[in-house]
Design a protein around this motif. Structure first.
Motif, PDB file in Angstrom:
ATOM      1  N   VAL A 200       0.870  -1.181   0.000  1.00 55.90           N
ATOM      2  CA  VAL A 200       0.000   0.000   0.000  1.00 55.90           C
ATOM      3  C   VAL A 200       0.900   1.222   0.000  1.00 55.90           C
ATOM      4  N   LYS A 201       0.728   2.079  -1.023  1.00 51.51           N
ATOM      5  CA  LYS A 201       1.616   3.230  -1.179  1.00 51.51           C
ATOM      6  C   LYS A 201       0.806   4.519  -1.285  1.00 51.51           C
ATOM      7  N   CYS A 202       1.266   5.527  -0.548  1.00 51.66           N
ATOM      8  CA  CYS A 202       0.638   6.842  -0.606  1.00 51.66           C
ATOM      9  C   CYS A 202       0.974   7.476  -1.959  1.00 51.66           C
ATOM     10  N   ALA A 203      -0.043   7.948  -2.669  1.00 53.74           N
ATOM     11  CA  ALA A 203       0.167   8.536  -3.988  1.00 53.74           C
ATOM     12  C   ALA A 203       0.815   9.914  -3.908  1.00 53.74           C
ATOM     13  N   VAL A 204       0.758  10.563  -2.754  1.00 53.95           N
ATOM     14  CA  VAL A 204       1.305  11.906  -2.608  1.00 53.95           C
ATOM     15  C   VAL A 204       2.789  11.859  -2.260  1.00 53.95           C
ATOM     16  N   CYS A 205       3.146  11.135  -1.189  1.00 52.24           N
ATOM     17  CA  CYS A 205       4.540  11.137  -0.726  1.00 52.24           C
ATOM     18  C   CYS A 205       5.259   9.815  -0.973  1.00 52.24           C
ATOM     19  N   MET A 206       4.585   8.832  -1.521  1.00 50.30           N
ATOM     20  CA  MET A 206       5.143   7.525  -1.875  1.00 50.30           C
ATOM     21  C   MET A 206       5.604   6.703  -0.669  1.00 50.30           C
TER      22      MET A 206
ATOM     23  N   THR B 134       5.327   3.762   1.911  1.00 52.27           N
ATOM     24  CA  THR B 134       4.694   2.450   1.789  1.00 52.27           C
ATOM     25  C   THR B 134       4.211   1.955   3.138  1.00 52.27           C
ATOM     26  N   PHE B 135       3.182   1.125   3.088  1.00 53.70           N
ATOM     27  CA  PHE B 135       2.578   0.522   4.270  1.00 53.70           C
ATOM     28  C   PHE B 135       2.379  -0.961   4.009  1.00 53.70           C
ATOM     29  N   MET B 136       2.308  -1.730   5.072  1.00 48.16           N
ATOM     30  CA  MET B 136       2.063  -3.163   4.959  1.00 48.16           C
ATOM     31  C   MET B 136       0.682  -3.405   4.355  1.00 48.16           C
ATOM     32  N   SER B 137       0.520  -4.544   3.718  1.00 51.63           N
ATOM     33  CA  SER B 137      -0.755  -4.860   3.081  1.00 51.63           C
ATOM     34  C   SER B 137      -1.861  -5.097   4.109  1.00 51.63           C
ATOM     35  N   THR B 138      -1.506  -5.289   5.370  1.00 59.02           N
ATOM     36  CA  THR B 138      -2.500  -5.530   6.422  1.00 59.02           C
ATOM     37  C   THR B 138      -2.893  -4.260   7.165  1.00 59.02           C
ATOM     38  N   VAL B 139      -2.523  -3.100   6.639  1.00 58.11           N
ATOM     39  CA  VAL B 139      -2.784  -1.831   7.315  1.00 58.11           C
ATOM     40  C   VAL B 139      -4.287  -1.558   7.362  1.00 58.11           C
ATOM     41  N   ARG B 140      -4.705  -0.904   8.419  1.00 56.64           N
ATOM     42  CA  ARG B 140      -6.119  -0.553   8.599  1.00 56.64           C
ATOM     43  C   ARG B 140      -6.355   0.880   8.130  1.00 56.64           C
ATOM     44  N   THR B 141      -7.594   1.184   7.860  1.00 58.36           N
ATOM     45  CA  THR B 141      -7.962   2.518   7.403  1.00 58.36           C
ATOM     46  C   THR B 141      -7.627   3.571   8.453  1.00 58.36           C
ATOM     47  N   ALA B 142      -7.729   3.230   9.720  1.00 55.61           N
ATOM     48  CA  ALA B 142      -7.435   4.193  10.785  1.00 55.61           C
ATOM     49  C   ALA B 142      -5.966   4.621  10.749  1.00 55.61           C
ATOM     50  N   ALA B 143      -5.068   3.689  10.482  1.00 60.34           N
ATOM     51  CA  ALA B 143      -3.645   4.023  10.402  1.00 60.34           C
ATOM     52  C   ALA B 143      -3.371   4.902   9.188  1.00 60.34           C
ATOM     53  N   LEU B 144      -4.050   4.630   8.093  1.00 61.48           N
ATOM     54  CA  LEU B 144      -3.884   5.473   6.907  1.00 61.48           C
ATOM     55  C   LEU B 144      -4.441   6.867   7.162  1.00 61.48           C
ATOM     56  N   GLN B 145      -5.530   6.946   7.907  1.00 62.76           N
ATOM     57  CA  GLN B 145      -6.104   8.253   8.233  1.00 62.76           C
ATOM     58  C   GLN B 145      -5.159   9.043   9.129  1.00 62.76           C
ATOM     59  N   GLU B 146      -4.463   8.373  10.040  1.00 66.49           N
ATOM     60  CA  GLU B 146      -3.459   9.048  10.875  1.00 66.49           C
ATOM     61  C   GLU B 146      -2.343   9.624  10.008  1.00 66.49           C
ATOM     62  N   HIS B 147      -1.913   8.847   9.001  1.00 63.41           N
ATOM     63  CA  HIS B 147      -0.873   9.324   8.082  1.00 63.41           C
ATOM     64  C   HIS B 147      -1.357  10.569   7.336  1.00 63.41           C
ATOM     65  N   ILE B 148      -2.597  10.524   6.863  1.00 64.15           N
ATOM     66  CA  ILE B 148      -3.153  11.650   6.112  1.00 64.15           C
ATOM     67  C   ILE B 148      -3.272  12.883   7.004  1.00 64.15           C
TER      68      ILE B 148
ATOM     69  N   ALA C 254      -9.199   8.393  -0.287  1.00 62.97           N
ATOM     70  CA  ALA C 254      -9.335   8.051  -1.708  1.00 62.97           C
ATOM     71  C   ALA C 254      -8.294   8.768  -2.563  1.00 62.97           C
ATOM     72  N   THR C 255      -7.900   9.959  -2.177  1.00 66.01           N
ATOM     73  CA  THR C 255      -6.901  10.713  -2.931  1.00 66.01           C
ATOM     74  C   THR C 255      -5.501  10.158  -2.693  1.00 66.01           C
ATOM     75  N   CYS C 256      -5.161   9.888  -1.442  1.00 56.79           N
ATOM     76  CA  CYS C 256      -3.809   9.427  -1.107  1.00 56.79           C
ATOM     77  C   CYS C 256      -3.605   7.951  -1.421  1.00 56.79           C
ATOM     78  N   PHE C 257      -4.632   7.143  -1.264  1.00 57.65           N
ATOM     79  CA  PHE C 257      -4.527   5.698  -1.477  1.00 57.65           C
ATOM     80  C   PHE C 257      -5.633   5.252  -2.432  1.00 57.65           C
ATOM     81  N   PRO C 258      -5.477   5.544  -3.720  1.00 54.17           N
ATOM     82  CA  PRO C 258      -6.576   5.309  -4.666  1.00 54.17           C
ATOM     83  C   PRO C 258      -6.976   3.843  -4.833  1.00 54.17           C
ATOM     84  N   GLY C 259      -6.083   2.906  -4.693  1.00 48.29           N
ATOM     85  CA  GLY C 259      -6.432   1.496  -4.898  1.00 48.29           C
ATOM     86  C   GLY C 259      -6.693   0.740  -3.617  1.00 48.29           C
ATOM     87  N   PHE C 260      -6.772   1.421  -2.480  1.00 48.00           N
ATOM     88  CA  PHE C 260      -6.930   0.737  -1.198  1.00 48.00           C
ATOM     89  C   PHE C 260      -8.350   0.270  -1.007  1.00 48.00           C
TER      90      PHE C 260
END
Length: 77
Positions: free
Chosen positions: A36-42, A44-58, A68-74
Motif C-alpha cells: 500500500v503506497k501513498c500517492a502523494v509522498c510515496m 509504503t505501508f504493509m498490506s495488512t494496514v487498517r484505514t485508521a492508520a492510513l487516516q493518521e498518516h493523512i 481516496a486521494t492518497c490511497f486510490p487502490g486501497f
C-alpha cells in the motif's frame, strides 16, 4: 573408495546441511508485503494496514487530502 574421498563427501554433505538449516531472513518477505503506497509522498505501508492508520498518516502529512486521494487502490477494512 579412499579416506580422502570419504572426507570430501562428508564435507560436502555437512556444507549442504548447514546451508539448509540457516535461518531465513524476514527482510525480503517484509519488503514484498509493503504493497500500500501513498500517492502523494510515496510512503509504503504493509498490506495488512487498517484505514485508521492510513487516516493518521493523512492527518499528519496531508491534512487537506482524503483516503481516496492518497490511497486510490486501497480496499482494506
Amino acid at each position: 573408495m579412499g579416506n580422502g574421498n570419504k572426507a570430501n563427501m562428508k564435507r560436502e554433505r555437512n556444507a549442504k546441511n548447514a546451508a539448509a538449516s540457516e535461518p531465513k531472513s524476514q527482510l525480503k518477505a517484509n519488503q514484498a508485503a509493503l504493497s500500500v503506497k501513498c500517492a502523494v509522498c510515496m510512503q509504503t505501508f504493509m498490506s495488512t494496514v487498517r484505514t485508521a492508520a492510513l487516516q493518521e498518516h493523512i492527518d499528519a502529512k496531508h491534512p487537506k487530502k482524503d483516503v481516496a486521494t492518497c490511497f486510490p487502490g486501497f480496499t482494506g477494512p
